[in-house]
Design an enzyme around this catalytic site. Structure first.
Site, short mmCIF file in Angstrom:
data_model
loop_
_atom_site.label_atom_id
_atom_site.label_comp_id
_atom_site.label_asym_id
_atom_site.label_seq_id
_atom_site.Cartn_x
_atom_site.Cartn_y
_atom_site.Cartn_z
N HIS A 18 10.30 -23.93 8.63
CA HIS A 18 9.44 -24.41 9.54
C HIS A 18 8.12 -24.50 9.00
CE1 HIS A 18 11.60 -24.85 13.85
NE2 HIS A 18 12.49 -25.32 12.55
N HIS A 46 7.95 -30.89 10.35
CA HIS A 46 6.53 -30.07 10.35
C HIS A 46 5.58 -30.00 9.43
CE1 HIS A 46 8.51 -27.49 13.71
NE2 HIS A 46 9.61 -27.76 12.97
N ASP A 84 0.75 -1.17 -0.11
CA ASP A 84 0.02 0.15 0.17
C ASP A 84 1.05 1.40 0.10
OD1 ASP A 84 1.12 0.22 2.68
OD2 ASP A 84 -1.12 0.26 3.36
N CYS A 130 3.17 -3.24 4.07
CA CYS A 130 2.33 -1.78 4.44
C CYS A 130 3.10 -1.38 5.66
CB CYS A 130 0.91 -2.47 4.67
SG CYS A 130 0.71 -3.39 6.22
C1 RB5 Z 1 -1.99 2.85 6.42
O1 RB5 Z 1 -1.92 3.93 6.99
C2 RB5 Z 1 -1.93 1.61 7.43
O2 RB5 Z 1 -2.87 1.38 8.26
C3 RB5 Z 1 -1.25 0.21 6.63
O3 RB5 Z 1 -0.13 0.68 5.84
C4 RB5 Z 1 -1.08 -0.87 7.42
O4 RB5 Z 1 -0.11 -0.56 8.55
C5 RB5 Z 1 -2.09 -1.48 7.91
O5 RB5 Z 1 -2.05 -2.51 8.60
#
Ligand code: RB5
Length: 146
Positions: free
Chosen positions: A98, A133, A8, A65
């Site tokens: 694992h 595993h 993201d 993210c």
């Molecule tokens: C975006 O601001 C943020 O919430 C996203 O990048 C992430 O950390 C969500 O888990």
């Protein structure tokens, strides 16, 4: 080896660094975006990378993210995905040895790019080797199929 990437906006800059590094090392990349720091919804990118890995368009995936949490939860909703959120190389090695993890999740606001590149390197270069595993992974797969 082909690696699928996705992030993201929170993970965009780190994804770019990871992509450049992997290309330099000769890996093929399937980049599912995002392509800027403009705000987007992380599930879309977790799903896309997950689907590509399950479809064997790429052998492994890396998703990023802000924390790595949202995008790892999303990737794990794709049947057949075992996404592991790692904050150090030990976790990355164990995730492969694992857990036979097929996607690595990273938090760009949690770790620096040097640590992240080391984690990616370890993840990609470690094979699933702890076959004792395998039974546990089969239990997960069986549950997923219900
Ligand atoms: C975006 O601001 C943020 O919430 C996203 O990048 C992430 O950390 C969500 O888990």
């Amino acid at each position: 080896m082909k690696v699928a990437l996705g992030s993201d906006h929170g993970g965009y800059e780190l994804k770019k660094i990871i992509k450049e590094n992997l290309l330099e090392k000769g890996y093929e990349i399937l980049d599912f975006g995002t392509e800027s720091s403009k705000s987007v919804d992380y599930p879309e990118y977790g799903f896309k990378v997950g689907q590509a890995v399950v479809a064997k368009e790429a052998e492994l995936g890396v998703v990023v993210c802000g924390t790595g949490i949202g995008i790892s939860i999303s990737a794990n909703k794709v049947k057949g995905i075992r996404a592991a959120l790692c904050t150090d190389s030990y976790m990355a090695r164990m995730a492969r040895e694992h857990n036979n993890a097929n996607i690595l999740a990273l938090g760009a606001r949690v770790i620096g790019s040097g640590v992240a590149l080391d984690i990616v390197d370890t993840f990609i270069n470690t094979a699933f080797s702890e076959f004792r595993h395998a039974r546990r992974l089969e239990i997960i797969t069986e549950y997923e199929g219900k």
